[in-house]
Design an enzyme around this catalytic site. Structure first.
Site, PDB file in Angstrom:
ATOM      1  CB  SER A  64       4.347  25.756 129.834  1.00  0.00           C
ATOM      2  OG  SER A  64       5.211  25.367 128.811  1.00  0.00           O
ATOM      3  CG  ASP A 120       8.911  26.219 127.431  1.00  0.00           C
ATOM      4  OD1 ASP A 120      10.039  25.898 127.867  1.00  0.00           O
ATOM      5  OD2 ASP A 120       7.884  25.568 127.655  1.00  0.00           O
ATOM      6  CG  ASP A 164       8.063  24.841 131.626  1.00  0.00           C
ATOM      7  OD1 ASP A 164       7.869  25.363 130.513  1.00  0.00           O
ATOM      8  OD2 ASP A 164       7.788  23.657 131.863  1.00  0.00           O
ATOM      9  CG  ASP A 199       8.680  21.787 129.158  1.00  0.00           C
ATOM     10  OD1 ASP A 199       8.733  22.961 128.728  1.00  0.00           O
ATOM     11  OD2 ASP A 199       7.617  21.141 129.221  1.00  0.00           O
TER      12      ASP A 199
HETATM   13 MG    MG Z   1       7.034  24.169 128.900  1.00  0.00          MG
END
Ligand code: MG
Length: 452
Positions: free
Chosen positions: A103, A242, A244, A246
């Site tokens: 992340s 960020d 990744d 999400d």
């Molecule tokens: Mg993340």
């Protein structure tokens, strides 16, 4: 109560994370793959995707080797943001999905986050099953006839894009600067926004595990360049993810970063209905939703708790102030690309982000801490639970699911939580004026100090 106290914990609040080669070893990654296959009974399909880190392919090969050795098939996505892994798992009716990512952690880290067949984060109980299998090495090992295979399913991306675009109603024309941190959404997020009709300028949109543009945490210090470019190019909006994707945070048309809690409140009021957030979100969302006569459900900090509560209360939306938002009508996996589309849709319908945020009441937030011995934390928190509500006259609500949070009738709020990693108790609060907030902070710190 943790029923597996004797088994070493691998999963933190958001998956397994650590330094590659230290906490995250090849053997561990392969064993996690084996354990997932074992948990699924040696039959089934597991979607695997990864972010842009230098260790991603090594991790993918080790994880996949474990999964197919255990008898399941691997559906390979390659470089993909977390929301695509969640979506693909659900859409392809796979039995689980795994995202290889750390992340927003630094480049030397990596990690693993597991999703269930609905594209929802693994609950603690599911993670405990994996931990137990890894600890006991009770893996199911497929015979030569039953070893799984891998299959490339990256073409599912087209259906993800189409479904995203069908979910929102955006007319062409807005100018948007997108900063992907050289992370997993570097190709996909700008592509989706362009297909939605936006004029897209990209920043840090070449996947690169060294994160040369900025670190993957979308914090204000890391987004200075994005803020400048939004202003200089007179863009309507800036979007940052960020590592990744999400998560999504927004920069308004003046080049100012939108306050996390205010943006969460704004989008919640736009979506309407019952919404879910975590105990560390400010009262901003309550003040906003109260005006609409809607309910706000609070959960422990962590996107899996938000997802669980969304299911339980059939909520229309849920999000953490960090910018991790779940859109349950689309998928139970937090989706930073869809979050961006929803903000764009809102700005297009209702006007500039800066003007929309002006209408959201947000109080100043103060953060403090009181040092204590680690062994004192439980006893202090017991005392806080009993005594904190009595410090104030107008307590409206007390929540004790993750630290102690109280809300006062005037919109002030206090959250007292023990630090998970350090020897201190943290106090976060908000109130109408700085002076009032300072007074509340002093009261809380005195209370904690009286129990040392
Ligand atoms: Mg993340």
């Amino acid at each position: 109560m943790d029923v597996h106290e004797d088994i070493p914990r691998l999963f933190g609040t958001s998956g397994i994370r650590g330094k590659v080669g230290e906490e995250i070893t090849l053997e561990l990654v392969m064993n996690i793959g084996l354990a997932i296959s074992t948990q699924l009974g040696g039959k089934g399909k597991v979607v695997v995707g990864y972010d842009s880190r230098t260790s991603n392919q090594m991790m993918e090969k080790a994880l996949s080797a474990g999964i197919i050795q255990g008898g399941c098939n691997v559906l390979t996505l390659g470089l993909a943001p977390t929301p695509l892994v969640g979506y693909a798992t659900n859409k392809l009716q796979a039995d689980a999905g795994v995202m290889i990512t750390a992340s927003h952690n630094p480049p030397q880290d990596n990690g693993i986050k597991v999703w269930d067949s609905k594209g929802m984060a693994y609950k603690r109980e599911d993670e405990q099953v994996i931990e137990k299998i890894v600890h006991e090495k009770s893996f199911s090992n497929a015979s030569w006839k039953e070893i799984g295979r891998t299959e490339d399913v990256s073409s599912i991306t087209t259906s993800y894009i189409n479904d995203l675009l069908a979910f929102v109603d955006i007319k062409p024309g807005l100018k948007v600067v997108v900063d992907c941190a050289n992370g997993a959404a570097s190709y996909l997020s700008p592509l989706v926004l362009r297909k939605a009709g936006c004029k897209v300028l990209t920043l840090n949109c070449q996947p690169d595990g060294f994160f040369p543009g900025r670190m993957p945490e979308p914090s204000e210090p890391n987004l200075q360049e994005l803020m400048k470019i939004v202003k200089a190019t007179k863009a309507d909006l800036g979007i940052a993810h960020d590592g990744d994707a999400d998560r999504m945070v927004a920069v308004d048309d003046n080049g100012q970063m939108a306050e996390f809690d205010a943006l969460l409140a704004l989008i919640s009021s736009e979506i309407g209905g019952c919404v879910v957030t975590t105990v560390d979100a400010s009262s901003c969302i309550d003040l906003t939703m109260k005006k609409l006569g809607e309910k706000v459900i609070r959960t422990k900090v962590g996107d899996v708790y938000v997802a669980e509560a969304i299911e339980k209360y059939k909520a229309s939306f849920g999000g953490e102030p960090s910018g991790t938002w779940i859109h349950p009508e689309f998928c139970m996996c937090p989706d930073g690309i869809l979050s961006a589309l929803r903000v764009i849709e809102l700005v297009q319908k209702k006007g500039s982000l800066s003007s929309l945020l002006e209408n959201i009441t947000s109080y100043p937030t103060l953060r403090g801490k009181v040092n204590c011995h680690k062994s004192q934390k439980d006893q202090i928190m017991d005392g806080v639970e009993k005594k904190l509500p009595h410090l104030f006259e107008n307590v409206e609500e007390k929540i004790s699911i993750d630290g102690i949070r109280i809300a006062l009738k005037d919109g002030s709020w206090v959250l007292i939580r023990p630090s998970g990693t350090e020897a201190n108790i943290r106090v976060t609060l908000g109130s109408k004026t700085d002076e009032e907030a300072q007074k509340i902070m002093e009261k809380c710190q005195e209370l904690i100090e009286s129990m040392l």
